[in-house]
Enzyme design. Structure first.
Site, PDB file in Angstrom:
ATOM      1  N   LYS B  79      33.562 -11.601 -23.582  1.00 53.41           N
ATOM      2  CA  LYS B  79      34.890 -11.024 -23.353  1.00 53.41           C
ATOM      3  C   LYS B  79      35.445 -11.658 -22.082  1.00 53.41           C
ATOM      4  O   LYS B  79      34.697 -11.899 -21.128  1.00 53.41           O
ATOM      5  CB  LYS B  79      34.753  -9.509 -23.189  1.00 53.41           C
ATOM      6  CG  LYS B  79      36.075  -8.748 -23.131  1.00 53.41           C
ATOM      7  CD  LYS B  79      35.797  -7.236 -23.083  1.00 53.41           C
ATOM      8  CE  LYS B  79      37.067  -6.406 -23.038  1.00 53.41           C
ATOM      9  NZ  LYS B  79      36.790  -4.960 -23.042  1.00 53.41           N
ATOM     10  N   SER B 154      39.386  -2.411 -26.377  1.00 50.08           N
ATOM     11  CA  SER B 154      39.976  -3.615 -25.837  1.00 50.08           C
ATOM     12  C   SER B 154      39.144  -4.876 -26.119  1.00 50.08           C
ATOM     13  O   SER B 154      39.623  -5.982 -25.904  1.00 50.08           O
ATOM     14  CB  SER B 154      40.134  -3.466 -24.320  1.00 50.08           C
ATOM     15  OG  SER B 154      38.864  -3.277 -23.719  1.00 50.08           O
ATOM     16  N   SER B 178      35.725   0.877 -25.935  1.00 51.85           N
ATOM     17  CA  SER B 178      36.177  -0.494 -26.188  1.00 51.85           C
ATOM     18  C   SER B 178      35.149  -1.411 -26.835  1.00 51.85           C
ATOM     19  O   SER B 178      35.473  -2.535 -27.193  1.00 51.85           O
ATOM     20  CB  SER B 178      36.662  -1.133 -24.893  1.00 51.85           C
ATOM     21  OG  SER B 178      37.860  -0.529 -24.492  1.00 51.85           O
TER      22      SER B 178
END
Ligand SMILES: [Zn+2]
Lengths: 489, 490
Positions: B79, B154, B178
């Site tokens: 990420k 996210s 997330s």
């Protein structure tokens, strides 16, 4: 009631920032000593607050904070927390400062000073809390100030240095008391070994809260004066502020609650043109609550040395020193330790004290070194003092021996090198020298015999000649006895 | 079978046995990602040079007889809020510009030491604030199962790359769901470990007391393998308290006999999409036939206050975490000659997107000196109650089975219309972060008739029960089947 009869009492509280003595910064492993190094040469992701970096509390900072707190008679608080104090400025890498704020490691301390009338006075200390320093701005303006500068540079070498903020209660009533308070505080903190408190290196900075109480019952508002970095600046700033506030109040005006900055060059305080940043706190989520165990506190307590005022009282009471001597000898911890090492080796305290006050401190002053760097070790000085006391060495000879010891020679070798002889002269040899001296000074003898030497000066003169002739080998009491005996015969 | 379809274990074993080279694996995965990116848009940065040279080095070490580690030659996507030295790291925001960190996040250091190679940095909601990966300054990512739908957020990019078969595993971060929510939307495995299990050093923070890094994989064994590498105590992170607990991942067993699995009584009143309700039924049946006992627990405070308190705490921490983006030292900046205030204002006005700004403002208001006690401080007190409520519940149960979200992946653009609906849907995920608990999101199958969207559920356990959750996940995977790679529109 006319204006002139009004009296004003200053009410002063002081906030002091000191840099704690540690090898590395408070939340990272960067070196805390950057003296003379390039700007931004002692930085890492953590003290630069780079995205993703996390603080790790340096245990040495906690230890030094406890030490300083204990030296100021505070109690240690545990567990405590760190907070994020938010405001914007380019010298603040994370956009917040990590600080202990209202949950400090040490609280409720005090210091004794003497008030302006000379009576003892207790100044209470509200708290001592730990925090990180921010970076330093350099402005291109000729006076080094932000106003008018075209360019500003930031040096983050300071960012993350470990600080302790020490906040007093408003117990101080004059500029003189303020200076006495910070002097005493500085001495204790340095004694404890918690900080070098070197003012020139910016290791100690002051802010003062000054307000006025008028005899007609009016209270002035509190003014925070910032930016003082020397005792003199602190004293002058408070004096200036007291005068300014009295003038405002006499003229029937109101003292505004504001922050003022001390301008050292112009010796005035100016209302700060930079609007105070809006500051707020949340718990620092990256640092778990800080727990200091009772065992750790005890260990730190055990390393706390005897404080200078206690030492001074003990020197006067137990060692028979005068207050002045005791005060000189306890002014810094290394000199006191030197002195104590000396008497531990059997030296007479008063005489050892005299040697240190005169010779050792002179040497330290000339060379700008600490007591630990004086080539004459306490044991050697003790031997010297003992030899003089035992009559094995005259004062005159001792001086030359001392000079030789300053070159790093141990006592015995120094004695040899200086040509001094210890152990005295035998009676026959002494009698021989005395008769030679007396023979050469018939006029002096005449004066003594006629009773003109009421103050004993002539006698001393003769003794001196004998001592010189014997290169200090003779014992002074034996010399005077021998001369007196010759005169009578 | 093509190499990119293999799982973590198979790739590492094949590379180490020199059945195929690390470079071959990397190139095949890269090809797959290039083929899909036009449709899925899951990566912000593709690290072709970095990754291939890492793969080449793995092959060299093998040819010298060295062991490059348990992840030898396995491609990974991180990420884009995890710092990678020399590789730009944006956190999905304009304000970081082309910032290339001078250091590695601890998780990336550990993966490199284990032999993993970097394929890219995944798209994400800006600073991890969002449920859809649509608040990214780099545009939205699509769900590989249905390109008109969101992959979740996210960590949507990290979930999509594993689902679409770019890489066999990736890392995401979970502040309020997330990892678990996108894993569920994309039909793969996602673990939000116990807070303190995985180091946060090098993770660009959102809500520091809630954030936790965790992996996405396509089966539970890979999850255990990767967690065994990441679960280490890190002296650079003071909240890392893992100790030797990482050892719980060394062996999976599927003994469900006598395990008590709880359903939350208070959550029954909330409506679930049909597919999710069906998945619950099927999973309960699977658990019971594996020998588990179903029980009920009550979480009244969680049901009532968790969402509000969560947002108060997350926003309060976020606004301080984002204060460092001021244009002074790195990232996006402007000419400062008109003064400091102008500079800060301009940098932050242009640099941050709308969602981030609204949370900064919320955080600023909630922590104002006059309001702090009423909001921020009150929320932290409720948080303590929530943690206590959970630990009482775990007196009577080994874990809780619950949905990850009440509905399936929404259409891109749809979810942004009703912010409050988005907040409500977080009830099953946020409390887990508030209490610092582990949550494992697993694949149960494709349900919703006609759509073919995958459905995930989660198991939540007491602190440090991560290994136990994976054991149960192992049993469930045997009963329900493992995730498969999505077509991603190809
Ligand atoms: Zn540093």
């Amino acid at each position: 009631m006319s204006d002139k009869e009004l009296t004003f009492t200053p009410v002063i509280g002081i906030e002091i920032h000191i840099q704690l003595k540690t090898k590395s910064k408070i939340f990272c492993t960067c070196s805390a000593d950057y003296t003379n190094d390039e700007p931004n040469s002692h930085i890492c992701p953590v003290c630069m607050g780079l995205p993703g970096s996390l603080p790790v509390l340096n245990r040495a900072v906690v230890q030094q904070g406890m030490l300083a707190g204990l030296a100021l008679n505070c109690s240690i608080v545990s567990p405590t927390l760190f907070f994020r104090k938010s405001y914007y400025y380019p010298d603040l890498p994370k956009g917040f400062q990590t600080t202990q704020s209202d949950l400090p490691i040490a609280a409720s301390g005090w210091l004794m000073i003497s008030d302006d009338a000379g009576s003892p006075k207790k100044v209470r200390i509200n708290r001592l809390h730990l925090e990180e320093d921010v970076g330093k701005l350099h402005h291109s303006a000729s006076d080094g100030r932000l106003e008018g500068a075209e360019t500003s540079w930031v040096d983050y070498n300071r960012s993350g240095l470990p600080l302790a903020e020490i906040v007093s209660e408003p117990d101080i009533s004059s500029a003189r008391e303020a200076v006495e308070y910070v002097t005493a505080l500085r001495r204790r903190v340095r004694y404890a070994g918690a900080s070098d408190v070197d003012l020139e290196k910016g290791m100690m900075r002051f802010d003062a809260n000054v307000s006025m109480k008028c005899s007609d019952g009016r209270w002035g508002r509190k003014v925070e004066v910032k930016n003082m970095n020397s005792f003199r600046a602190l004293e002058r700033a408070i004096e200036f502020e007291i005068k300014r506030q009295i003038k405002v109040m006499r003229e029937g005006g109101e003292v505004l609650q504001e922050t003022r900055h001390w301008n050292d060059a112009k010796e005035v305080t100016r209302a700060s043109r930079v609007k105070e940043f809006y500051r707020k706190f949340i718990v620092e989520p990256d640092l778990p609550p800080m727990v200091v165990t009772p065992e750790w506190i005890e260990r730190v307590k055990a390393t706390l040395p005897e404080m200078p005022d206690q030492k001074m009282a003990r020197y006067v009471k137990e060692l028979g020193l005068t207050e002045v001597d005791a005060s000189v000898l306890t002014d810094s911890r290394d000199v006191a330790e030197y002195f104590e090492a000396c008497i531990a080796c059997g030296a007479n305290p008063v005489r050892a004290g005299n040697w240190i006050r005169t010779e050792i401190l002179r040497f330290m002053g000339e060379r700008q070194v600490g007591a630990g760097d004086v080539p004459v070790k306490p044991e050697a000085l003790a031997e010297l003092v003992r030899s003089v006391d035992d009559g094995n060495l005259s004062t005159t000879a001792a001086k030359t021996v001392f000079e030789a010891m300053l070159e790093g020679l141990p006592f015995a070798e120094a004695v040899k090198k200086s040509g001094a002889v210890t152990g005295g002269l035998d009676a026959d040899a002494l009698a021989k020298v005395v008769s030679e001296i007396l023979a050469g000074n018939a006029d002096v003898i005449e004066e003594i015999k006629s009773g003109k030497d009421t103050k004993g000066k002539k006698m001393k003169f003769l003794q001196g000649l004998v001592m010189r002739e014997t290169k200090g080998q003779a014992r002074p009491d034996e010399v005077s006895a021998a001369i007196e005996a010759s005169l009578k015969s | 079978m093509r190499l990119h379809e293999l799982n973590v274990r198979e790739i590492a074993a094949g590379v180490r046995a020199r059945k195929f080279s690390a470079v071959e694996v990397f190139d095949d995965c890269l090809d797959r990602s290039v083929a899909c990116e036009g449709k899925v848009a899951a990566l912000i940065t593709t690290t072709v040079d970095v990754g291939r040279s890492q793969a080449r080095r793995i092959d060299e070490r093998l040819s010298k007889g060295e062991d490059p580690g348990p992840l030898a030659g396995v491609p990974v996507v991180l990420k884009d809020n995890m710092c990678t030295r020399g590789v730009r790291t944006t956190a999905g925001s304009r304000i970081l510009g082309d910032w290339a960190p001078p250091y590695d996040a601890t998780v990336w250091r550990l993966l490199q030491e284990a032999g993993a190679v970097l394929l890219g940095k995944a798209n994400m909601d800006e600073f991890a604030m969002g449920n859809t990966t649509s608040t990214s300054a780099f545009g939205p990512t699509a769900n590989p199962w249905d390109l008109t739908r969101v992959p979740g957020g996210s960590s949507g990019g990290s979930a999509a790359v594993v689902s679409a078969g770019y890489v066999p595993f990736s890392l995401g971060s979970d502040t309020g769901g997330s990892i678990r929510q996108p894993a569920s939307y994309c039909g793969i495995c996602g673990l939000k470990p116990t807070y303190g299990m995985v180091s946060r050093y090098g993770l660009i923070a959102y809500g520091s007391s809630l954030d936790q890094i965790g992996p996405f994989t396509r089966n539970v064994e890979d999850m255990a393998l990767v967690m065994g590498i990441l679960a280490r105590q890190d002296p650079r992170d003071s909240t890392s308290t893992c100790g030797t607990r990482g050892e719980c991942f060394s062996k999976l067993s599927d003994g469900m006999k006598g395990k008590r699995v709880a359903l939350v009584r208070d959550f029954k009143e909330f409506t679930l999409d049909q597919g999710i309700a069906e998945a619950m039924k099927k999973t309960i049946a699977a658990l019971e036939s594996a020998g588990a006992e179903m029980v009920e627990v009550s979480l009244p405070t969680v049901g009532r206050y968790a969402v509000a308190c969560y947002y108060a705490i997350a926003a309060s921490e976020a606004h301080t975490n984002l204060a460092r983006f001021d244009g002074v030292r790195y990232g996006y900046t402007v000419d400062s000659s008109t003064g400091l205030k102008d500079m800060f204002q301009e940098v932050r006005s242009f640099g941050f997107g709308g969602e981030v700004k609204s949370r900064i403002i919320a955080g600023t208001c909630l922590t104002e000196p006059v309001r702090s006690e009423q909001y921020y401080v009150a929320a932290t007190r409720v948080r303590t109650l929530i943690a206590r409520e959970f630990s009482e519940a775990f007196q009577n149960a080994d874990c809780i089975l619950q949905p990850v979200t009440p509905s399936l992946a929404p259409k891109i653009g749809e979810a942004d219309e009703d912010a409050m609906k988005g907040y409500e849907s977080d009830l099953y995920t946020l409390p887990v972060n508030m209490a610092g608990l582990p949550g494992y999101s697993f694949f149960t199958g494709h349900y919703d008739a006609g759509l073919g969207l995958p459905v995930g559920l989660q198991l939540v356990g007491p602190r440090w029960s991560d290994g136990e959750l994976l054991n149960m996940g192992f049993a469930l995977e045997k009963a329900l089947g493992a995730p498969v790679i999505a077509k991603a529109g190809l």
